[in-house]
Structure formats: structure tokens, C-alpha cells
Design a protein around this motif. Structure first.
Motif, mmCIF file in Angstrom:
data_model
loop_
_atom_site.group_PDB
_atom_site.id
_atom_site.type_symbol
_atom_site.label_atom_id
_atom_site.label_comp_id
_atom_site.label_asym_id
_atom_site.label_seq_id
_atom_site.Cartn_x
_atom_site.Cartn_y
_atom_site.Cartn_z
ATOM 1 N N PRO A 77 -1.382 -11.861 27.465
ATOM 2 C CA PRO A 77 -1.765 -11.625 25.254
ATOM 3 C C PRO A 77 -1.754 -12.770 24.396
ATOM 4 N N ASP A 78 -2.414 -13.124 23.710
ATOM 5 C CA ASP A 78 -2.419 -14.688 23.085
ATOM 6 C C ASP A 78 -2.076 -14.512 21.579
ATOM 7 N N ASN A 79 -0.773 -14.345 21.343
ATOM 8 C CA ASN A 79 -0.223 -13.846 20.114
ATOM 9 C C ASN A 79 -0.793 -14.257 18.668
ATOM 10 N N SER A 80 -1.806 -15.154 18.612
ATOM 11 C CA SER A 80 -2.598 -15.553 17.771
ATOM 12 C C SER A 80 -3.087 -14.914 17.328
ATOM 13 N N LEU A 81 -3.651 -13.782 18.151
ATOM 14 C CA LEU A 81 -4.456 -13.024 17.330
ATOM 15 C C LEU A 81 -4.167 -11.696 17.232
ATOM 16 N N SER A 82 -5.668 -10.901 17.173
ATOM 17 C CA SER A 82 -4.986 -9.118 16.121
ATOM 18 C C SER A 82 -4.913 -9.205 17.309
ATOM 19 N N TYR A 83 -4.419 -7.669 17.279
ATOM 20 C CA TYR A 83 -4.538 -6.174 18.096
ATOM 21 C C TYR A 83 -5.977 -6.625 19.697
ATOM 22 N N THR A 84 -7.197 -6.029 18.244
ATOM 23 C CA THR A 84 -8.257 -5.830 18.867
ATOM 24 C C THR A 84 -8.867 -6.710 19.501
ATOM 25 N N GLY A 85 -8.286 -8.286 19.014
ATOM 26 C CA GLY A 85 -8.766 -9.301 19.404
ATOM 27 C C GLY A 85 -8.173 -9.916 20.259
ATOM 28 N N ASN A 86 -7.053 -9.462 20.723
ATOM 29 C CA ASN A 86 -6.418 -9.848 21.712
ATOM 30 C C ASN A 86 -6.662 -8.485 22.838
ATOM 31 N N LEU A 87 -7.046 -7.686 23.413
ATOM 32 C CA LEU A 87 -7.230 -6.767 23.963
ATOM 33 C C LEU A 87 -9.097 -7.180 24.261
ATOM 34 N N LEU A 88 -9.676 -7.456 23.313
ATOM 35 C CA LEU A 88 -11.256 -8.207 24.036
ATOM 36 C C LEU A 88 -11.385 -9.479 24.580
ATOM 37 N N ASN A 89 -10.257 -10.246 24.227
ATOM 38 C CA ASN A 89 -10.017 -11.258 24.461
ATOM 39 C C ASN A 89 -9.135 -10.777 26.594
ATOM 40 N N MET A 90 -8.785 -10.383 26.372
ATOM 41 C CA MET A 90 -7.665 -10.127 28.135
ATOM 42 C C MET A 90 -9.097 -9.630 28.735
ATOM 43 N N MET A 91 -9.696 -8.511 27.974
ATOM 44 C CA MET A 91 -10.923 -7.819 28.882
ATOM 45 C C MET A 91 -11.661 -9.066 29.264
ATOM 46 N N PHE A 92 -12.337 -9.875 28.056
ATOM 47 C CA PHE A 92 -13.503 -9.953 28.719
ATOM 48 C C PHE A 92 -12.676 -12.088 29.293
ATOM 49 N N SER A 93 -12.546 -12.654 28.429
ATOM 50 C CA SER A 93 -11.769 -13.965 29.042
ATOM 51 C C SER A 93 -11.601 -14.550 30.256
ATOM 52 N N VAL A 94 -11.903 -15.868 30.377
ATOM 53 C CA VAL A 94 -12.181 -16.073 32.418
ATOM 54 C C VAL A 94 -11.255 -17.566 31.691
ATOM 55 N N PRO A 95 -10.903 -18.055 32.883
ATOM 56 C CA PRO A 95 -10.244 -19.249 33.135
ATOM 57 C C PRO A 95 -10.861 -20.325 32.490
ATOM 58 N N CYS A 96 -12.006 -20.154 33.505
ATOM 59 C CA CYS A 96 -12.958 -20.655 33.319
ATOM 60 C C CYS A 96 -13.512 -21.644 32.055
ATOM 61 N N GLU A 97 -13.752 -21.032 31.279
ATOM 62 C CA GLU A 97 -14.398 -21.342 29.547
ATOM 63 C C GLU A 97 -13.919 -20.670 28.062
ATOM 64 N N ALA A 98 -14.073 -21.014 27.360
ATOM 65 C CA ALA A 98 -13.942 -20.679 26.634
ATOM 66 C C ALA A 98 -14.292 -19.357 25.627
ATOM 67 N N TYR A 99 -13.677 -18.238 25.303
ATOM 68 C CA TYR A 99 -14.251 -16.780 25.071
ATOM 69 C C TYR A 99 -14.285 -16.820 24.042
ATOM 70 N N ALA A 100 -15.985 -16.305 22.892
ATOM 71 C CA ALA A 100 -15.701 -16.586 21.653
ATOM 72 C C ALA A 100 -15.277 -14.811 21.596
ATOM 73 N N ILE A 101 -14.246 -14.357 20.481
ATOM 74 C CA ILE A 101 -14.438 -12.980 20.092
ATOM 75 C C ILE A 101 -14.793 -13.309 18.754
ATOM 76 N N ASP A 102 -16.465 -11.942 19.124
ATOM 77 C CA ASP A 102 -16.753 -11.446 17.880
ATOM 78 C C ASP A 102 -16.125 -10.892 16.661
ATOM 79 N N PRO A 103 -16.431 -11.060 15.242
ATOM 80 C CA PRO A 103 -15.977 -10.719 14.592
ATOM 81 C C PRO A 103 -15.772 -9.289 14.330
ATOM 82 N N VAL A 104 -17.359 -8.793 14.523
ATOM 83 C CA VAL A 104 -17.750 -7.423 14.529
ATOM 84 C C VAL A 104 -17.578 -6.467 15.764
#
Ligand code: SDX
Length: 431
Positions: free
Chosen positions: A190-217
Motif C-alpha cells: 500500500p502507498d499511504n499517500s493515496l486514496s482508498y480506491t487509488g491505493n487499490l488501483l495502484n496495488m492491482m495494476f502497478s509494477v516495480p519496473c515502471e511508474a503507474y498513473a492512477i486515472d482520476p476518473v
């Protein structure tokens, strides 16, 4: 005879019993039948609980005829428009909308409970790679009591609160870890700087090899869908949680039982089944064939996402999600998703069909949610997991409400026995 009573006469014996009516603040009163068996010697019989209130609750009110849903008295439409998931979670747990300080403190608490015990992380690797994420969720959530002995004394109000916070906070982390395991990717903290759903999206779709941009929509759409799924009176999974909790089982085991019940296609599993159904129907021209199958008593096929035990009008949540679809699909570039078009046409045709009209079968919350989950990039086998994340707030709130009751008793229904009468054992050579 008292005004707020009902008198029942047993025509077989002529005996009468006068039973008290329990007043509701909204909706139907309830007839207290606690003395029914002791006075008349009969059980009441209501498989499926069509006319039976299992408890009293101040959390959620439904009016099925009018299509009304309120959380703690606030209409779902207003919460969907003005609130956010963690604010509604606070409302459900504590009964009132938080002020700014209370909200910030609650958000901080939830954020700081989102990590999983490192030993738990290896638990996921024990599942086969193609394990359904709901199967993993049931197992992992059920195991949490093995890690959190410090918050399983259900007689301690503070323990109950900590367990509730932990469940709400850790469900996204467990869900994301279940998903990562199924695709062979490393778990993301988890990333404590993110919102509840932003965190979920980041934990599901980000990978260690590149940055992941959370779509605000996507972040906002998921937050809204989660609000709509938080609670729903005494549905099958919530009743399962209450029944498990009535025995004094620890809160994590109770939530695991709720997840298991939610998975069924007649309940929370319907959102995944709707997309499977839309794929099976394929094109608008095939709709009449499938409607005929849905009406055929000899065909097990049902129109998934249609019908509801309580709503005999449009599910207010489906109405909100349906209107969201246009906006979200437009913004996420799926404006012409053929499944959404097909769902709209299927709804239009079904709602003009006498069979559906007569039985008051309308789209429910699951009919459109899968279309949006798909547009958000959430894989189909994670749809019910999304439902479970949001419903965890309702489950823990209902569990806390039940455990805190003064006269809380173990739930133990009776039955109508229709088996053999007494008979004697016969030796093998006489059978
Ligand atoms: C959820 O309880 C909740 O609040 C649940 C929920 C929540 O937030 O917790 O709202 C979430 O679970 C929504 C429901 C998701 N499930 C589905 O979409 C699955 C499809 N729906 C059906 O299986 C059904 O409508 C139920 C399970 C939702 C409700 O079942 P009921 O109340 O027991 O109704 P029923 O099966 O007795 O049906 C009444 C009649 C029957 O026909 P007849 O025997 O009168 O001739 O309507 C028919 C049924 O055959 N019917 C359907 C149908 N749903 C009911 N026929 C075709 N397709 C359908 N979807």
C-alpha cells in the motif's frame, strides 16, 4: 385486546394467542412471534425469509416497492452525489456523518492498517495460479484471526472497533494480492499517500519496473461504486455474517463466511455472471432467444442482473450506475462498448416483456456494475471481489450492531421435519 397486537386463532384447537407488534421507524412493523411455539405448539415456516425479520437494525432502510435505499437515513442518491467511500464507512460504523477532524482521523487509521503481516504474504503462494480470487479471499480473510489475537475479544468494544478498522483497511490489500498472484506478478505494498480506491488501483495494476498513473476518473468511479455496495439490510451474505457472529466466532471468521456467501451467482457473483451472459448473448438479435430461455421453467438460464428479493421497482443503485456508465465509458474511451449497448437493449426489451413486468423484475445493482468494472480494466474474476471490498463495511457494521445488543443470542432456526418416523435398525442380511 391491545391496539398494537395481532391475535391468532388456531382453528384446530380453538386456542388464541395475542402477539405484540414491534414498531418500525420506517417501513413495516414486525409481529413478535417469540411466544408462538410455546403458546400454540407450531413453528412458523418461511424458507427464504420472504416475510421474516431476523433482527432489528438502524443501519440501512430499503423500500422495495418504491426503490428506496437509505444508509442511516441518508438517501443513497445524496450520498452518491456528495460523499465518498470512507465518509460513508464512518457514517455506517458510528451513526453520524463525521466532521472534518473525525474524517481525517478515520482516514489515517484506515490508511495505517492497510499493510498485511509479512508472513501472510507467503500464504497467497500456496494457491494454484488459476485459483479464483474469491477462493483466495475466503481463505486469507479467514486466516486473519491467526495474526490478530490482540483484537478478537468480541466482548471488548475497543477490540471490535480495531477488528472493524483492520478488515476495512486490509480488504483492498488482500484483493490486490489475490489478483497479483493470479497473474504471476509481485505484490505491491500500500502507498499511504493515496486514496482508498487509488491505493487499490495502484496495488492491482502497478509494477516495480515502471511508474503507474492512477486515472482520476477510474479512482472516482470506483469510489462511487463502492458507496453503492456498502450495505443492503439483511441480504444473504450479511445474514451469514450475523449468524456466524451470533455464536461468538471471531470477526475475521465471520467476514470470511460473508465472502463465501456473497460469491454465489444469485448474490454478489451475479456481476461476473452478467458479463458472461452478455458474451453468451453476443448480439442484440439474439436477445429474444435468451429472454425465452429465461422464461422457460425447464431451462436453468436466468437473466443475470435482473430481479431482486426486495426491489419490485428499479434498484436505485442500478439507476445510478447506469447513468455513470455513459460518463465513465466516454472518459475511459469505451463509449461504444458493445456490451453496454447490448445491456441497454436487453433492459429495454425485458422491461417491455409481460413475464418481467408481471414479476416486477428490474435490473439490480449487478446488471451494469460489470460493464464499468471492465472499462476500469478490472478483470472479470475480480468483479465480486470488488463487491466484497465495499460490502465489508456493511458486514462489520452489522456485526458490531449485533454484538453490541443487550439480549444478543445465538441464531438457531427450527425446521419442518418431513423425514421418516421412528424405525428400528435392521441387520445387513435383512435389507
Ligand atoms: C444481489 O438481497 C440483496 O439485497 C442482494 C443484493 C445486495 O446488495 O446484497 O442486492 C445484491 O445479490 C442482487 C441480486 C443479484 N442476482 C442476480 O441478478 C441473479 C438473477 N436474479 C435471480 O436469481 C433472482 O431474481 C434473485 C435471486 C435475485 C431473487 O430471487 P427471489 O426473490 O427468490 O425470486 P424468485 O426466484 O422467487 O423469482 C420470482 C419469479 C420466479 O418465477 P415464477 O416461479 O414466479 O414463475 O421471478 C422469476 C422466477 O423464475 N425470476 C427470474 C429472474 N429472477 C426471478 N426469471 C428470469 N430471470 C431472472 N433473473
Amino acid at each position: 385486546m391491545g391496539k398494537d397486537t395481532v391475535t391468532i386463532t388456531d382453528n384446530r384447537s380453538g386456542r388464541q394467542v395475542e402477539l405484540p407488534l414491534l414498531a418500525a421507524t420506517q417501513g413495516p412493523y414486525a409481529l413478535d412471534i417469540g411466544r408462538f411455539f410455546s403458546e400454540l405448539g407450531y413453528f412458523t415456516y418461511d424458507p427464504g425469509f420472504l416475510s421474516t425479520a431476523s433482527c432489528n437494525s438502524a443501519l440501512t432502510y430499503l423500500d422495495g416497492a418504491e426503490g428506496v435505499l437509505q444508509y442511516r437515513g441518508y438517501p443513497i442518491e445524496q450520498l452518491a452525489e456528495h460523499s465518498n467511500f470512507l465518509e460513508v464507512a464512518y457514517l455506517m460504523l458510528y451513526g453520524e456523518l463525521p466532521n472534518r477532524g473525525q474524517q481525517e482521523n478515520f482516514n489515517t487509521i484506515i490508511t495505517h492498517h492497510s499493510m498485511l503481516n509479512e508472513a501472510l504474504k507467503s500464504f497467497f503462494h500456496g494457491f494454484y495460479h488459476d485459483a479464483h480470487p474469491m477462493a483466495i479471499m475466503v481463505g486469507v480473510v479467514g486466516s486473519l484471526s491467526a495474526f490478530y489475537h490482540d483484537s478478537t475479544d468480541i466482548t471488548n468494544e475497543r477490540h471490535r472497533e480495531i477488528a472493524a478498522h483492520r478488515m476495512i483497511a486490509k480488504m483492498p490489500s488482500i484483493a490486490a494480492a489475490s489478483y497479483k498472484h493470479s497473474i504471476g506478478e509481485p505484490q505491491v505494498y500500500p502507498d499511504n499517500s493515496l486514496s482508498y480506491t487509488g491505493n487499490l488501483l495502484n496495488m492491482m495494476f502497478s509494477v516495480p519496473c515502471e511508474a503507474y498513473a492512477i486515472d482520476p476518473v477510474a479512482e472516482k468511479a470506483l469510489d462511487l461504486i463502492f458507496i453503492l455496495h456498502i450495505d443492503h439490510e439483511q441480504n444473504a451474505s450479511t445474514s451469514t455474517v450475523r449468524l456466524a457472529g451470533s455464536s461468538g466466532a471471531n470477526p475475521f471468521a465471520c467476514i470470511a463466511s460473508g465472502i463465501a456467501a456473497l460469491w454465489g451467482p444469485a448474490h454478489g457473483g451475479a456481476n461476473e455472471a452478467v458479463l458472461d451472459m452478455l458474451d453468451e448473448i453476443g448480439e442484440v438479435k439474439n436477445i429474444p432467444t435468451f429472454l425465452a430461455r429465461a422464461k422457460d421453467k425447464n431451462d436453468p438460464f436466468r437473466l443475470m442482473g435482473f430481479g431482486h428479493r426486495v426491489y419490485k421497482n428499479y434498484d436505485p443503485r442500478a439507476r445510478i450506475i447506469r447513468s455513470m456508465c455513459h460518463e465513465v465509458l466516454e472518459k475511459l474511451g469505451d463509449a461504444n462498448d458493445p456490451r453496454f449497448e447490448l445491456a441497454l437493449r436487453l433492459e429495454e426489451i425485458a422491461l417491455q416483456d409481460e413475464y418481467f413486468i408481471e414479476r416486477k423484475l428490474y435490473p439490480n445493482v449487478d446488471f451494469y456494475s460489470g460493464v464499468i468494472y471492465k472499462a476500469l480494466g478490472i478483470p472479470r474474476n475480480m468483479f465480486t471481489v470488488m463487491f466484497a471490498i465495499a460490502r465489508t463495511v456493511g458486514w462489520v457494521a452489522q456485526w458490531m450492531e449485533m454484538i453490541a445488543e443487550d439480549n444478543q443470542r445465538i441464531g438457531r432456526p427450527r425446521q419442518l421435519y418431513v423425514g421418516h418416523g421412528p424405525r428400528d435398525y435392521r441387520p445387513m442380511d435383512q435389507r
